[in-house]
Structures are given as C-alpha cells and as structure tokens.
Design a protein around this motif. Sequence first.
Motif, PDB file in Angstrom:
ATOM      1  N   GLU A 189       0.831  -1.203   0.000  1.00 48.53           N
ATOM      2  CA  GLU A 189       0.000   0.000   0.000  1.00 48.53           C
ATOM      3  C   GLU A 189       0.866   1.255   0.000  1.00 48.53           C
ATOM      4  O   GLU A 189       0.571   2.233  -0.704  1.00 48.53           O
ATOM      5  N   HIS A 190       1.942   1.227   0.790  1.00 49.98           N
ATOM      6  CA  HIS A 190       2.858   2.365   0.794  1.00 49.98           C
ATOM      7  C   HIS A 190       3.465   2.571  -0.590  1.00 49.98           C
ATOM      8  O   HIS A 190       3.596   3.703  -1.064  1.00 49.98           O
ATOM      9  N   ASN A 191       3.859   1.482  -1.239  1.00 47.13           N
ATOM     10  CA  ASN A 191       4.459   1.586  -2.566  1.00 47.13           C
ATOM     11  C   ASN A 191       3.479   2.151  -3.591  1.00 47.13           C
ATOM     12  O   ASN A 191       3.858   2.936  -4.467  1.00 47.13           O
ATOM     13  N   ALA A 192       2.207   1.736  -3.491  1.00 47.84           N
ATOM     14  CA  ALA A 192       1.202   2.258  -4.424  1.00 47.84           C
ATOM     15  C   ALA A 192       1.032   3.764  -4.236  1.00 47.84           C
ATOM     16  O   ALA A 192       0.943   4.521  -5.218  1.00 47.84           O
ATOM     17  N   SER A 193       1.000   4.214  -2.982  1.00 46.92           N
ATOM     18  CA  SER A 193       0.887   5.644  -2.709  1.00 46.92           C
ATOM     19  C   SER A 193       2.128   6.387  -3.188  1.00 46.92           C
ATOM     20  O   SER A 193       2.041   7.485  -3.762  1.00 46.92           O
ATOM     21  N   HIS A 194       3.279   5.774  -2.979  1.00 44.62           N
ATOM     22  CA  HIS A 194       4.553   6.359  -3.413  1.00 44.62           C
ATOM     23  C   HIS A 194       4.565   6.544  -4.929  1.00 44.62           C
ATOM     24  O   HIS A 194       4.972   7.591  -5.440  1.00 44.62           O
ATOM     25  N   ARG A 195       4.105   5.544  -5.673  1.00 37.90           N
ATOM     26  CA  ARG A 195       4.091   5.626  -7.143  1.00 37.90           C
ATOM     27  C   ARG A 195       3.200   6.760  -7.636  1.00 37.90           C
ATOM     28  O   ARG A 195       3.540   7.453  -8.596  1.00 37.90           O
ATOM     29  N   LYS A 196       2.051   6.929  -6.978  1.00 37.40           N
ATOM     30  CA  LYS A 196       1.123   7.968  -7.415  1.00 37.40           C
ATOM     31  C   LYS A 196       1.729   9.363  -7.252  1.00 37.40           C
ATOM     32  O   LYS A 196       1.550  10.232  -8.097  1.00 37.40           O
ATOM     33  N   VAL A 197       2.445   9.561  -6.158  1.00 38.66           N
ATOM     34  CA  VAL A 197       3.065  10.864  -5.940  1.00 38.66           C
ATOM     35  C   VAL A 197       4.277  11.053  -6.856  1.00 38.66           C
ATOM     36  O   VAL A 197       4.448  12.096  -7.492  1.00 38.66           O
ATOM     37  N   ARG A 198       5.100  10.015  -6.957  1.00 44.30           N
ATOM     38  CA  ARG A 198       6.323  10.153  -7.750  1.00 44.30           C
ATOM     39  C   ARG A 198       6.036  10.312  -9.244  1.00 44.30           C
ATOM     40  O   ARG A 198       6.860  10.840  -9.994  1.00 44.30           O
ATOM     41  N   ALA A 199       4.851   9.871  -9.687  1.00 45.06           N
ATOM     42  CA  ALA A 199       4.489  10.015 -11.095  1.00 45.06           C
ATOM     43  C   ALA A 199       4.469  11.472 -11.534  1.00 45.06           C
ATOM     44  O   ALA A 199       4.588  11.766 -12.733  1.00 45.06           O
ATOM     45  N   ARG A 200       4.350  12.383 -10.580  1.00 43.05           N
ATOM     46  CA  ARG A 200       4.288  13.809 -10.940  1.00 43.05           C
ATOM     47  C   ARG A 200       5.573  14.278 -11.613  1.00 43.05           C
ATOM     48  O   ARG A 200       5.537  15.133 -12.488  1.00 43.05           O
ATOM     49  N   VAL A 201       6.703  13.732 -11.205  1.00 43.33           N
ATOM     50  CA  VAL A 201       7.953  14.144 -11.859  1.00 43.33           C
ATOM     51  C   VAL A 201       8.026  13.586 -13.276  1.00 43.33           C
ATOM     52  O   VAL A 201       8.571  14.220 -14.184  1.00 43.33           O
ATOM     53  N   GLU A 202       7.442  12.408 -13.512  1.00 39.59           N
ATOM     54  CA  GLU A 202       7.396  11.855 -14.868  1.00 39.59           C
ATOM     55  C   GLU A 202       6.494  12.715 -15.758  1.00 39.59           C
ATOM     56  O   GLU A 202       6.795  12.928 -16.943  1.00 39.59           O
ATOM     57  N   HIS A 203       5.397  13.216 -15.197  1.00 36.70           N
ATOM     58  CA  HIS A 203       4.527  14.120 -15.960  1.00 36.70           C
ATOM     59  C   HIS A 203       5.275  15.402 -16.311  1.00 36.70           C
ATOM     60  O   HIS A 203       5.118  15.948 -17.410  1.00 36.70           O
ATOM     61  N   THR A 204       6.102  15.875 -15.375  1.00 36.26           N
ATOM     62  CA  THR A 204       6.905  17.073 -15.638  1.00 36.26           C
ATOM     63  C   THR A 204       7.872  16.830 -16.782  1.00 36.26           C
ATOM     64  O   THR A 204       8.019  17.675 -17.686  1.00 36.26           O
ATOM     65  N   PHE A 205       8.538  15.680 -16.778  1.00 37.47           N
ATOM     66  CA  PHE A 205       9.460  15.365 -17.873  1.00 37.47           C
ATOM     67  C   PHE A 205       8.723  15.335 -19.213  1.00 37.47           C
ATOM     68  O   PHE A 205       9.230  15.828 -20.228  1.00 37.47           O
ATOM     69  N   ALA A 206       7.539  14.739 -19.220  1.00 38.59           N
ATOM     70  CA  ALA A 206       6.786  14.637 -20.467  1.00 38.59           C
ATOM     71  C   ALA A 206       6.452  16.020 -21.020  1.00 38.59           C
ATOM     72  O   ALA A 206       6.546  16.252 -22.237  1.00 38.59           O
ATOM     73  N   ARG A 207       6.073  16.940 -20.137  1.00 39.97           N
ATOM     74  CA  ARG A 207       5.734  18.282 -20.604  1.00 39.97           C
ATOM     75  C   ARG A 207       6.981  19.055 -21.028  1.00 39.97           C
ATOM     76  O   ARG A 207       6.959  19.797 -22.011  1.00 39.97           O
ATOM     77  N   MET A 208       8.071  18.892 -20.287  1.00 37.15           N
ATOM     78  CA  MET A 208       9.302  19.594 -20.660  1.00 37.15           C
ATOM     79  C   MET A 208       9.839  19.105 -21.998  1.00 37.15           C
ATOM     80  O   MET A 208      10.413  19.882 -22.767  1.00 37.15           O
ATOM     81  N   LYS A 209       9.629  17.822 -22.292  1.00 35.89           N
ATOM     82  CA  LYS A 209      10.189  17.287 -23.536  1.00 35.89           C
ATOM     83  C   LYS A 209       9.303  17.540 -24.752  1.00 35.89           C
ATOM     84  O   LYS A 209       9.609  17.053 -25.837  1.00 35.89           O
TER      85      LYS A 209
END
Length: 257
Positions: free
Chosen positions: A205-225
């Motif tokens: 459960e902690h890992n699932a919550s961690h993934r949801k939050v950490r995905a925000r940096v991947e979204h940032t990369f997608a927009r920057m690229k």
Amino acid sequence: MAGVITASEPSWIGPFTGLSPRQFNKLIIALRREGADPVRKGRPWSLPLQDRVLLVAAYWRTNLTLRQLAPLFGISKSAADRIVDHLGPALALQPRRRFRKDTVLIVDGTLVPTRDRAVAVSSKNYRCSTNHQVVIDADIRLVVAVGRPLPGNRNDCRAGQDSGAKAAVGTIPTVIADGGYRGTGLTIPHYRRYKDEELPSWKEEHNASHRKVRARVEHTFARMKTWKILRDCRLRGDGVHHAILGVARLYNLTLTG
C-alpha cells in the motif's frame, strides 16, 4: 530584410513559448530587471529583446537549425547564434533557496540525447545522452532545481550527489525518489531483500501511494520534452545545461501565470 516571426504579433508567442502574451511580457520585464538587456558598446543587437527571447524559445521548441530559423526572424545565422549564446544563460532557472518546513520534493533523472561527445556517452536509451537530475515540488509541481549534466551512463544514486541536486535541496526532510536511489537517505519504495520475499500488504500500500506521488515528476518530464531541444540537443559545452534550465523556467511560468 524583415522577419516573418516577431513578438509584436501575439499569435507567435503561444506556439513557441507556451506562454500567454501577458506571461511573456512578465518574463521580458523580469529579464530586464536581471540585466539581460544591457546597453552595449559598438553594434547594437539586430532584434529587440522581445524578439531575441522569442527566437531562443523557438529554437528550443522546434529544434530547427539556426540556419533554418534565422531567416524567419530576418537576421543572419551568425547573429542568431550570438543571441542564443547570450540569452540562453540569462533565461536559466535559478534554484529555489527557501522551502516551507512541510515541503515534499521529488527527484529523478532524465536522459537528454546530446551530440557533444565531451559531455555525453552511450546510455540505456541506445543514444549518446546526458543525465539531468531534476527536483520538483510535489504539491505545486514546479521545478525547483536542475543538477549539472553528467554522462548518461551514470547511476541516479551517484548522479544525484555529483550533479549538485542533493546540495540544492539542502536539509528538506522528505525527498521522494525511485528505487534507483538506494543508500542515499531519500524516501524510496519498499523492496524485496531477496528473490522470493513477499512484501506485507502495508508495504504494498505504501508503494502504491509512493508511485502515485512520484508520477508527478514523470509528468513534468513529459511536458518539458515537448521542447524538442531535449530530444536531440546539438548544443556544445554548457548549451544542454542552459537549455534544460531555460525550458524549466518557461515550464514553471506556464504553471504559475
């Protein structure tokens, strides 16, 4: 020769900068305040500051060669080259120095294909790339720091420190990262200590919550690229560093207005 593209025509600003005309004018005011348009001795710039900023943004956005882009602004290729060299560092994002006590940051590395073999090496994306450590604020999703570029084969756990990204976040207690940052003291997912180990449900459960939050940096990369300079950078030396810092600043402006 008159150029086709000019900042005096607001319809050009959005496609090449991602900013509204109001945001673009705020950027110009900030650059003048920071001394990006000093009075020069000798021959003046062939374009006003607004058009020079638009040229640099168009170069980063489209990744056209300067030989292709310069005629659209009515100037020579060498003049466009001088403008990029001068304004690229001036547009760079400055790292945030102060944070709230409850700030949560996210750090991750991204690879930028770079043709300068002096700073790039063959990487896991099968291209010569540089590794850029990017730190964002988890709540407002703004980029707060970008580390110096390192060879693309450098592990994130080492790159975070060598690039200066770790020093940029200071003593912030909560910095989230992925499993590649083991042993760095950052908040990473729970992992199996040996092959057949089963993680308890609370760790999953902690890992699932961690993934949801950490995905925000991947979204940032997608927009920057969407800025194509970060998909195939032809700039030499510090050019790739200035480009990603400039793109980060423009990205932040699109979020903050």
